[in-house]
Structure formats: C-alpha cells, structure tokens
Design a protein around this motif. Structure first.
Motif, PDB file in Angstrom:
ATOM      1  N   GLU A 158       0.818  -1.213   0.000  1.00 22.64           N
ATOM      2  CA  GLU A 158       0.000   0.000   0.000  1.00 22.64           C
ATOM      3  C   GLU A 158       0.851   1.262   0.000  1.00 22.64           C
ATOM      4  OE1 GLU A 158      -3.018   0.852  -0.335  1.00 22.64           O
ATOM      5  OE2 GLU A 158      -4.096  -1.045  -0.283  1.00 22.64           O
ATOM      6  N   ASP A 159       2.002   1.200   0.677  1.00 19.57           N
ATOM      7  CA  ASP A 159       2.829   2.402   0.762  1.00 19.57           C
ATOM      8  C   ASP A 159       3.339   2.834  -0.608  1.00 19.57           C
ATOM      9  OD1 ASP A 159       4.333   0.123   0.570  1.00 19.57           O
ATOM     10  OD2 ASP A 159       5.924   0.781   1.930  1.00 19.57           O
ATOM     11  N   GLY A 160       3.694   1.862  -1.437  1.00 14.87           N
ATOM     12  CA  GLY A 160       4.197   2.196  -2.767  1.00 14.87           C
ATOM     13  C   GLY A 160       3.212   1.932  -3.885  1.00 14.87           C
ATOM     14  N   LYS A 161       2.031   1.385  -3.549  1.00 16.27           N
ATOM     15  CA  LYS A 161       0.993   1.072  -4.535  1.00 16.27           C
ATOM     16  C   LYS A 161       1.529   0.159  -5.640  1.00 16.27           C
ATOM     17  CE  LYS A 161      -1.943   3.782  -2.444  1.00 16.27           C
ATOM     18  NZ  LYS A 161      -3.024   3.200  -1.611  1.00 16.27           N
ATOM     19  N   TYR A 162       2.122  -0.951  -5.244  1.00 17.48           N
ATOM     20  CA  TYR A 162       2.619  -1.889  -6.242  1.00 17.48           C
ATOM     21  C   TYR A 162       2.483  -3.319  -5.732  1.00 17.48           C
ATOM     22  CZ  TYR A 162       6.966  -2.313  -3.489  1.00 17.48           C
ATOM     23  OH  TYR A 162       7.882  -2.548  -2.494  1.00 17.48           O
ATOM     24  N   LEU A 163       2.510  -4.264  -6.672  1.00 18.45           N
ATOM     25  CA  LEU A 163       2.447  -5.683  -6.347  1.00 18.45           C
ATOM     26  C   LEU A 163       3.866  -6.217  -6.226  1.00 18.45           C
ATOM     27  CD1 LEU A 163       0.718  -8.286  -6.001  1.00 18.45           C
ATOM     28  CD2 LEU A 163       0.997  -8.641  -8.466  1.00 18.45           C
ATOM     29  N   GLN A 164       4.188  -6.745  -5.070  1.00 15.51           N
ATOM     30  CA  GLN A 164       5.518  -7.306  -4.836  1.00 15.51           C
ATOM     31  C   GLN A 164       5.463  -8.823  -4.980  1.00 15.51           C
ATOM     32  OE1 GLN A 164       8.426  -6.064  -1.531  1.00 15.51           O
ATOM     33  NE2 GLN A 164       7.534  -7.948  -0.732  1.00 15.51           N
ATOM     34  N   LEU A 165       6.287  -9.348  -5.865  1.00 22.63           N
ATOM     35  CA  LEU A 165       6.416 -10.787  -6.042  1.00 22.63           C
ATOM     36  C   LEU A 165       7.524 -11.280  -5.124  1.00 22.63           C
ATOM     37  CD1 LEU A 165       6.398 -10.892  -9.963  1.00 22.63           C
ATOM     38  CD2 LEU A 165       4.451 -10.681  -8.395  1.00 22.63           C
ATOM     39  N   SER A 166       7.312 -12.416  -4.467  1.00 21.41           N
ATOM     40  CA  SER A 166       8.339 -12.916  -3.553  1.00 21.41           C
ATOM     41  C   SER A 166       8.357 -14.440  -3.544  1.00 21.41           C
ATOM     42  CB  SER A 166       8.116 -12.385  -2.130  1.00 21.41           C
ATOM     43  OG  SER A 166       6.850 -12.769  -1.648  1.00 21.41           O
ATOM     44  N   ALA A 167       9.513 -14.980  -3.158  1.00 25.88           N
ATOM     45  CA  ALA A 167       9.686 -16.430  -3.149  1.00 25.88           C
ATOM     46  C   ALA A 167       9.039 -17.068  -1.929  1.00 25.88           C
ATOM     47  CB  ALA A 167      11.175 -16.778  -3.192  1.00 25.88           C
ATOM     48  N   TYR A 168       8.995 -16.327  -0.834  1.00 26.51           N
ATOM     49  CA  TYR A 168       8.407 -16.865   0.388  1.00 26.51           C
ATOM     50  C   TYR A 168       7.794 -15.724   1.171  1.00 26.51           C
ATOM     51  CZ  TYR A 168      13.481 -16.331   0.630  1.00 26.51           C
ATOM     52  OH  TYR A 168      14.769 -15.920   0.419  1.00 26.51           O
ATOM     53  N   VAL A 169       6.983 -16.066   2.149  1.00 28.23           N
ATOM     54  CA  VAL A 169       6.207 -15.062   2.868  1.00 28.23           C
ATOM     55  C   VAL A 169       7.110 -14.037   3.537  1.00 28.23           C
ATOM     56  CG1 VAL A 169       4.559 -14.664   4.724  1.00 28.23           C
ATOM     57  CG2 VAL A 169       4.284 -16.643   3.226  1.00 28.23           C
ATOM     58  N   ASN A 170       8.129 -14.510   4.251  1.00 27.87           N
ATOM     59  CA  ASN A 170       9.106 -13.609   4.856  1.00 27.87           C
ATOM     60  C   ASN A 170      10.249 -13.441   3.873  1.00 27.87           C
ATOM     61  OD1 ASN A 170      11.105 -12.314   6.311  1.00 27.87           O
ATOM     62  ND2 ASN A 170      10.734 -13.472   8.205  1.00 27.87           N
ATOM     63  N   ILE A 171      10.322 -12.289   3.221  1.00 27.21           N
ATOM     64  CA  ILE A 171      11.273 -12.123   2.126  1.00 27.21           C
ATOM     65  C   ILE A 171      12.724 -12.151   2.586  1.00 27.21           C
ATOM     66  CG2 ILE A 171       9.636 -10.820   0.739  1.00 27.21           C
ATOM     67  CD1 ILE A 171      11.136  -8.277   1.530  1.00 27.21           C
ATOM     68  N   PHE A 172      12.966 -12.019   3.895  1.00 28.87           N
ATOM     69  CA  PHE A 172      14.342 -12.045   4.382  1.00 28.87           C
ATOM     70  C   PHE A 172      14.763 -13.432   4.855  1.00 28.87           C
ATOM     71  CE2 PHE A 172      13.095  -7.615   4.990  1.00 28.87           C
ATOM     72  CZ  PHE A 172      14.130  -6.973   4.340  1.00 28.87           C
ATOM     73  N   PHE A 173      13.820 -14.378   4.843  1.00 31.27           N
ATOM     74  CA  PHE A 173      14.118 -15.688   5.415  1.00 31.27           C
ATOM     75  C   PHE A 173      14.085 -16.761   4.348  1.00 31.27           C
ATOM     76  CE2 PHE A 173      12.903 -19.677   7.500  1.00 31.27           C
ATOM     77  CZ  PHE A 173      13.900 -19.762   8.455  1.00 31.27           C
ATOM     78  N   SER A 174      15.176 -17.464   4.183  1.00 29.61           N
ATOM     79  CA  SER A 174      15.248 -18.548   3.213  1.00 29.61           C
ATOM     80  C   SER A 174      15.008 -19.874   3.909  1.00 29.61           C
ATOM     81  CB  SER A 174      16.630 -18.575   2.547  1.00 29.61           C
ATOM     82  OG  SER A 174      16.796 -19.791   1.855  1.00 29.61           O
ATOM     83  N   PRO A 175      14.061 -20.666   3.458  1.00 28.94           N
ATOM     84  CA  PRO A 175      13.808 -21.962   4.085  1.00 28.94           C
ATOM     85  C   PRO A 175      14.956 -22.941   3.885  1.00 28.94           C
ATOM     86  CG  PRO A 175      12.528 -21.722   2.072  1.00 28.94           C
ATOM     87  CD  PRO A 175      13.164 -20.399   2.332  1.00 28.94           C
ATOM     88  N   ILE A 176      15.862 -22.632   2.959  1.00 27.19           N
ATOM     89  CA  ILE A 176      16.986 -23.530   2.703  1.00 27.19           C
ATOM     90  C   ILE A 176      18.178 -23.175   3.584  1.00 27.19           C
ATOM     91  CG2 ILE A 176      18.581 -24.380   0.947  1.00 27.19           C
ATOM     92  CD1 ILE A 176      15.674 -25.288   0.621  1.00 27.19           C
ATOM     93  N   SER A 177      18.554 -21.907   3.561  1.00 28.13           N
ATOM     94  CA  SER A 177      19.748 -21.516   4.304  1.00 28.13           C
ATOM     95  C   SER A 177      19.460 -21.208   5.760  1.00 28.13           C
ATOM     96  CB  SER A 177      20.370 -20.276   3.654  1.00 28.13           C
ATOM     97  OG  SER A 177      19.482 -19.169   3.761  1.00 28.13           O
TER      98      SER A 177
END
Length: 366
Positions: free
Chosen positions: A122-141
C-alpha cells in the motif's frame, strides 16, 4: 427488485453475448476479406522462483501448464527462474525485455505467467512478487539472504510501453493480483490481466484447489469444446469460475489498457508453413476510422454479422484505394435513452391508446 446477484448474472450474460459476437465477427471478416485470422505467432513466458527458494513448490504445475501451451496450442514457451545470485528485479526486467524484443509484432500475442507469493504494498501502490512469505528468510539456508522479491509494476512497464505492438495477456497466480487493475490506460491494442483472485484477496497454493490447476483444466476443456477453433479470455475465465474448487476465490479478468471491449482470442496455432499461406498484412496502420452504426437492437446474431461482414468487405474490395488493413469489432453498446426520448415515447404511447379507444367507441356507435 434487482439484487446484486441478479445484476451480476445479467452482466455476465451481456459479456458472454459480447464475446460471442466478437468471435463471429473476427472469423467472418477474416474469411470475407481474405486476411489472416487470429495471431501469427504466440509466445509464452512462465516465471517462477528457483526451486531452492520456491516455498510453494510450483515446478510441477508450471511445467504442466507449459506443456499444454507448447504441445496442444503449439505456442513457443519458455520457463525462467528467479534467484538471488543478483537482484531478482534486474532478472525479471531482463527476462521481460528479452521476451518482448524477441516476440513483439503487430500480429503477435505475448503471454506472461507468474506463480509464487505476492503482496500488495500500500505504501508504494505496487504488487511485490516474492519467493516466500518472509522475504528475508530462506527456508533452505535458514538465515538472512538477499531479498527474494521484485516489483511487478516496474517490470510490467515494458509490456505496457507505447512501442509494443503485440497484444499481451498476463496471468498472475498470486495473492492480491487484482489490485493491479486500477492503473489501466488507453491504447489501440489489447492487454488483459487474468488474476487468480479479486481485490485484497489471497489464493490457494499449488494443489487440487489452485488457480493454475483450474487454469490447466479449463484450457483442456475449451480445447475439447472448440477443437481447432478459437475462444476468448472471457470464455477461459468463465470456465475457471465453473470449477467448484475455485468458487470461494473467483478469478478476475481485467483490461490493463482500456480502449475498447475486445478480448484476446486463444486457439491452437497451425504449423508455421500453413500460417504463411495467406498474405501477411503490411506495416502497422497509422490511423483508425471510427464509425457509429445506429441499430434497431443492442445485439446481433451470427446471421446478421455474416451479412454485415459480407457487405462491408464488398464495399471495400478496392482496399488499396483507402489502404484498408482490417475491420475490427470493438463492441456494441445499448443506446442511451434520454429523458426527452422517454417522454416522447410515453406521449406517443398515450396518443396511440387514445386513438385505439376512439376507434372502439366509433365501432360501438355503428
């Protein structure tokens, strides 16, 4: 009294009629004017996240969708995977730019499909695509990594650019994908968005209830129904909506460049050598002539459309004189009834009724 449900039903029926009329017109005018019917080339770019980042596990459905487009529709297809070796935004921009550069053309269709997480910022009015829900957290590493996300609105600009000549269909199997629909602008080409869910809504991940699963099933069903014929994106969305698994999360079809009411048509392509048999159209048109036909009814049946296309093609037999390329169907709208028009109609009805009553009285006297 009219209810929201009855209004929606009437609107759906009107859109269905409009889509049918467009199909009849496109097929008839191509036949009468001896011009190519449908697209000359169709290419599909399928975008997903690399497997080690893909929290949803989208590979299986993505590959199945690719195979439908590749082997049953005979479209050129390519799967690209976003990773964090470099900024995903740069990768997405590069993939889309290369796709447009290779496949754009005045008689071409470009389909871009994305599957993965999405969130509307909402702050930037854009759709953000991401690999996982928490964009800073990798389920692998299991640690902090570069942000596995990209701004779809930024990347999409290459598809909406004024220099692009071909039609575009984007298919977004991600949450909040309909929030994009606010930013349409006018153009002469067609750019539609088929989104997995409505405004501020989320959608199911891969599995029997997913949007992509319903999309695959709908494409198969429509191929069976229309054989080698064409169907519109409206038909495709309607078929998806009929899937019981998607009743709670209905997909949406939006115009991204709003100028007319034409839907994109999908059909299996003929082999390349067959597509070259009819003469290809010359350079893109430089002007569009707009005429308005005042009709008795607000719809046309197939016989009426056959008649109109025949007469118009006969009238323009000397196409070189005016440089006519084609005659497109842009829609048919009900005529607006003004207050004056309604009042005049009421007065006319009253006059006719009085005339009828006077005639009856005269007959009784006789």
């Amino acid at each position: 009294n009219a209810t929201p449900e009855s209004f929606k039903s009437e609107n759906d029926e009107a859109q269905k009629r409009a889509s049918e009329m467009q199909l009849w017109w496109d097929e008839a005018i191509a036949r009468k004017m001896n011009i190519p019917d449908g697209y000359h080339n169709v290419a599909v770019l399928l975008v997903k996240w690399a497997d080690n980042l893909d929290e949803l596990g989208t590979r299986e459905e993505t590959e199945e969708l690719r195979d439908i487009f590749k082997y049953q529709f005979h479209y050129e297809t390519q799967i690209v995977e976003l990773n964090v070796a470099s900024k995903p935004q740069h990768q997405l921009n590069r993939h889309l730019s290369a796709f447009v550069e290779k496949h754009d053309g005045p008689h071409n269709l470009m389909i871009v499909y994305y599957t993965g997480h999405g969130i509307y910022r909402e702050d930037g009015k854009y759709l953000q695509l991401s690999a996982y829900v928490n964009i800073f957290f990798s389920p692998i590493s299991c640690g902090l990594v570069k942000e596995a996300c990209a701004n779809w609105n930024k990347a999409e600009e290459v598809l909406r650019d004024d220099e692009v000549e071909g039609d575009v269909l984007t298919i977004l199997d991600t949450c909040f994908s309909s929030n994009l629909a606010k930013s349409g602008r006018e153009d002469v080409r067609t750019y539609e968005l088929l989104s997995a869910c409505g405004f501020d809504s989320i959608t199911e991940g891969p599995g029997e209830n997913s949007f992509t699963r319903a999309l695959i099933d709908a494409l198969k069903e429509l191929l069976e129904k229309y054989k080698d014929g064409s169907f519109t994106t409206f038909h495709l969305n309607q078929q998806i909506l009929l899937n019981p698994a998607r009743r709670s999360t209905p997909s949406q079809l939006w115009y991204r460049l709003r100028h007319h009411e034409r839907h994109i048509r999908l059909a299996p392509l003929q082999p390349a050598q067959n597509r070259l048999r009819k003469p290809s159209l010359p350079r893109p048109p430089r002007g569009y002539l707009t005429l308005r036909f005042a009709l008795r009814d607000d719809t046309l049946n197939q016989q009426q459309i056959e008649f109109l296309t025949q007469k118009l093609s006969d009238a323009f037999k000397n196409k070189a004189l005016v440089g006519l390329h084609r005659i497109d169907w842009l829609g048919i709208k009900p005529a607006r009834s003004t207050h004056f028009g309604r009042a005049a109609l009421a007065l006319y009805a009253c006059a006719q009724w009085k005339k009828f009553l006077n005639k009856r009285r005269q007959e009784k006297k006789e």
